[in-house]
Design an enzyme around this catalytic site. Structure first.
Site, mmCIF file in Angstrom:
data_model
loop_
_atom_site.group_PDB
_atom_site.id
_atom_site.type_symbol
_atom_site.label_atom_id
_atom_site.label_comp_id
_atom_site.label_asym_id
_atom_site.label_seq_id
_atom_site.Cartn_x
_atom_site.Cartn_y
_atom_site.Cartn_z
ATOM 1 N N ALA A 188 -36.039 20.496 32.013
ATOM 2 C CA ALA A 188 -35.829 21.379 33.156
ATOM 3 C C ALA A 188 -35.306 22.782 32.855
ATOM 4 O O ALA A 188 -35.533 23.700 33.647
ATOM 5 C CB ALA A 188 -34.877 20.706 34.149
ATOM 6 N N ALA A 189 -34.562 22.990 31.763
ATOM 7 C CA ALA A 189 -33.966 24.308 31.523
ATOM 8 C C ALA A 189 -35.054 25.364 31.313
ATOM 9 O O ALA A 189 -36.120 25.054 30.764
ATOM 10 C CB ALA A 189 -33.045 24.257 30.306
ATOM 11 N N PRO A 190 -34.827 26.596 31.798
ATOM 12 C CA PRO A 190 -33.586 27.104 32.400
ATOM 13 C C PRO A 190 -33.432 26.844 33.899
ATOM 14 O O PRO A 190 -32.391 27.162 34.476
ATOM 15 C CB PRO A 190 -33.684 28.617 32.144
ATOM 16 C CG PRO A 190 -35.157 28.888 32.174
ATOM 17 C CD PRO A 190 -35.809 27.683 31.549
ATOM 18 N N GLY A 191 -34.456 26.285 34.546
ATOM 19 C CA GLY A 191 -34.277 25.900 35.937
ATOM 20 C C GLY A 191 -35.301 26.433 36.916
ATOM 21 O O GLY A 191 -35.182 26.197 38.116
ATOM 22 N N GLY A 192 -36.324 27.128 36.430
ATOM 23 C CA GLY A 192 -37.331 27.676 37.337
ATOM 24 C C GLY A 192 -38.019 26.607 38.165
ATOM 25 O O GLY A 192 -38.118 26.708 39.388
ATOM 26 N N LYS A 193 -38.516 25.577 37.500
ATOM 27 C CA LYS A 193 -39.227 24.523 38.227
ATOM 28 C C LYS A 193 -38.264 23.667 39.039
ATOM 29 O O LYS A 193 -38.615 23.173 40.106
ATOM 30 C CB LYS A 193 -40.068 23.689 37.264
ATOM 31 C CG LYS A 193 -41.254 24.478 36.695
ATOM 32 C CD LYS A 193 -42.116 23.640 35.783
ATOM 33 C CE LYS A 193 -43.326 24.461 35.302
ATOM 34 N NZ LYS A 193 -42.925 25.643 34.497
ATOM 35 N N CYS A 204 -47.203 25.893 28.551
ATOM 36 C CA CYS A 204 -47.600 27.307 28.494
ATOM 37 C C CYS A 204 -48.400 27.530 27.209
ATOM 38 O O CYS A 204 -48.215 28.512 26.496
ATOM 39 C CB CYS A 204 -46.398 28.243 28.583
ATOM 40 S SG CYS A 204 -45.128 27.971 27.329
ATOM 41 N N GLU A 256 -32.171 18.099 31.022
ATOM 42 C CA GLU A 256 -32.484 18.935 29.867
ATOM 43 C C GLU A 256 -32.104 18.173 28.607
ATOM 44 O O GLU A 256 -30.989 17.653 28.481
ATOM 45 C CB GLU A 256 -31.744 20.268 29.932
ATOM 46 C CG GLU A 256 -31.909 21.137 28.705
ATOM 47 C CD GLU A 256 -33.372 21.335 28.270
ATOM 48 O OE1 GLU A 256 -33.641 21.271 27.049
ATOM 49 O OE2 GLU A 256 -34.233 21.542 29.152
ATOM 50 N N ASP A 298 -31.918 12.197 26.401
ATOM 51 C CA ASP A 298 -33.197 12.066 25.724
ATOM 52 C C ASP A 298 -34.168 11.355 26.663
ATOM 53 O O ASP A 298 -33.757 10.494 27.447
ATOM 54 C CB ASP A 298 -33.013 11.252 24.445
ATOM 55 C CG ASP A 298 -34.250 11.268 23.573
ATOM 56 O OD1 ASP A 298 -35.139 10.414 23.811
ATOM 57 O OD2 ASP A 298 -34.340 12.117 22.672
#
Length: 451
Positions: free
Chosen positions: A111-116, A231, A134, A161
């Site tokens: 998840a980091a940094p948190g956009g989604k 990406c 994360e 994990d």
């Protein structure tokens, strides 16, 4: 750039996906930058009313130029998030595959940094629960901070994990895996990443992606939605992963409706005809991105077992309730103080505490000191703060001083704890004393850059 762009990658894009070499390389050579933000629907502002909407995201906006976000108190207040436009396609994927009216348990695995995660928090209803995980410990604080700014009560941040989620078999309705990848989709935005790319790294990333998916897969319930994204431009990390999933698990591919004018390229995997969606900078106003969506056909459902309620000190409870608004909120002990969680998920969150390492649960209210509360930053930026809490409206100059933890002169303001606000949105706490102001904005979040 055309000489630097990895020849093996370019060759595969031409052969496998018919990429238009001249246009594709030309866009990378242009060093063009696309700036986009996503608005927080819970902290509504009008600053971007005239900005162009991102077609696949209701709150996404393209900006004509990149402002200094760090010098905007509304950014620090969590009124919007700076996010790459292509990755906001997650919204359309979720809307196309999941009934968002229903209460859901959602896992954002990487998840980091948190956009989604902040996007997911905006989309699910308040009867749903989001677990943002994360894997890398050093990246957890920024994830927690970004979710704190967003303000939601129904979020949990974990540092585990993927294999740890085997303990939660059949628990989640939605699993989002924005997997670590070779990063070729970000070459235009970050040309330095080209030097780190190699075919060997692509293979290593593909193996890591398979391991992450295999480790966490059982936590998704039967009929649940799996959204996978990278990406990367490489098929080994995209379409081939989709085929690998269908080789090993019972999954149904989901076709996502898109408009031809958007420039998104729909692909079909070679073996199992899984739908995938590719974003190329010369076709789309955004960076390189890939997403594929599935519905799980195997497995089973599981619910959190009943957890015995925890008794709270009556005096402490009386103090805490003065700081938060009434509603379906349960207060539980946390760290040296207390946090507020949704009453509907009190058993779930206590259950998760027995299975995972949780960095943040709901909203941390703060610590009791004597007969008073030392309020936490999470409470300052939350959506549960009581309307009667003292607030001080700051000017732009004062707000930036506060965010730098500089000395503030607020002697005309009422004494005691007060929420520092800019345009009505909470930035953090200060305690106003007769001869000074104690600034409680977190040191690790303060602005260090000269403005």
């Amino acid at each position: 750039m055309s000489n630097k762009f990895p020849s093996a990658l370019l060759r595969s894009l031409i052969q496998e996906h018919g990429i238009e070499e001249h246009s594709f390389l030309g866009e990378h050579e242009s060093n063009g930058q696309v700036t986009s933000v996503r608005l927080n629907p819970f902290k509504k502002i009008t600053n971007f009313n005239n900005a162009q909407q991102i077609p696949w995201c209701g709150d996404g906006r393209y900006l004509e130029q990149r402002p200094s976000f760090i010098a905007d108190p509304l950014f620090h207040a969590g009124c919007y998030y700076v996010q790459e436009a292509s990755s906001m396609f997650l919204e359309l994927a979720l809307n196309s595959s999941t009934d968002l009216v229903q209460p859901l348990k959602v896992l954002d695995l990487c998840a980091a940094p948190g956009g989604k995660s902040t996007l997911l928090a905006s989309l699910i209803n308040q009867d749903s629960l989001l677990v943002s995980n994360e894997i890398i410990k050093s990246r957890v604080p920024v994830l927690a901070d970004n979710l704190t700014k967003w303000g939601n009560l129904n979020t949990v941040v974990s540092n585990n994990d993927p294999r740890d989620f085997n303990r939660l078999e059949g628990y989640f309705d939605v699993m989002v895996v924005d997997a670590p990848c070779s990063g070729s989709g970000m070459f235009r935005k970050d040309p330095a990443a080209i030097d780190e790319w190699s075919e060997n790294n692509v293979q290593l990333c593909s193996e890591r992606q398979q391991r992450i998916l295999a480790d966490a897969y059982s936590a998704l319930k039967r009929g649940g939605t799996l959204i996978y994204s990278t990406c990367s431009y490489s098929s080994e990390e995209n379409e081939q992963i989709a085929d690998w999933l269908c080789d090993n698990y019972q999954l149904k591919t989901v076709r996502i409706p898109t408009d031809e004018s958007w420039g998104i390229v729909e692909t079909v995997s070679e073996k199992h005809s899984c739908y995938g969606y590719r974003f190329y900078p010369h076709k789309v106003k955004g960076e390189g991105f890939f997403l594929s969506c599935f519905v799980k056909q195997d497995g089973h459902d599981a619910e959190a077992p009943f957890q015995k309620p925890q008794k709270l000190n009556a005096a402490d409870l009386g103090v805490l309730k003065k700081w938060i608004h009434e509603g379906e909120i349960t207060i539980i002990p946390a760290k040296e103080g207390y946090c507020a969680i949704p009453s509907a998920f009190q058993h779930d969150i206590r259950f998760l505490q027995t299975k995972l390492y949780l960095k943040k649960s709901g909203v941390y209210i703060g610590k009791i000191a004597g007969k008073d509360l030392v309020p936490d930053q999470e409470l300052a930026q939350s959506l549960i703060l009581h309307d009667d809490i003292a607030k001080v409206e700051l000017s732009l100059e004062q707000s930036l001083k506060y965010l730098r933890r500089d000395v503030l002169n607020l002697q005309d303001s009422p004494k005691g704890w007060a929420l520092m606000c800019f345009e009505g949105f909470g930035l953090g706490w200060a305690k106003i004393l007769p001869n000074r102001v104690n600034n409680y904005y977190p040191k690790e979040m303060r602005i260090l850059k000269e403005l």
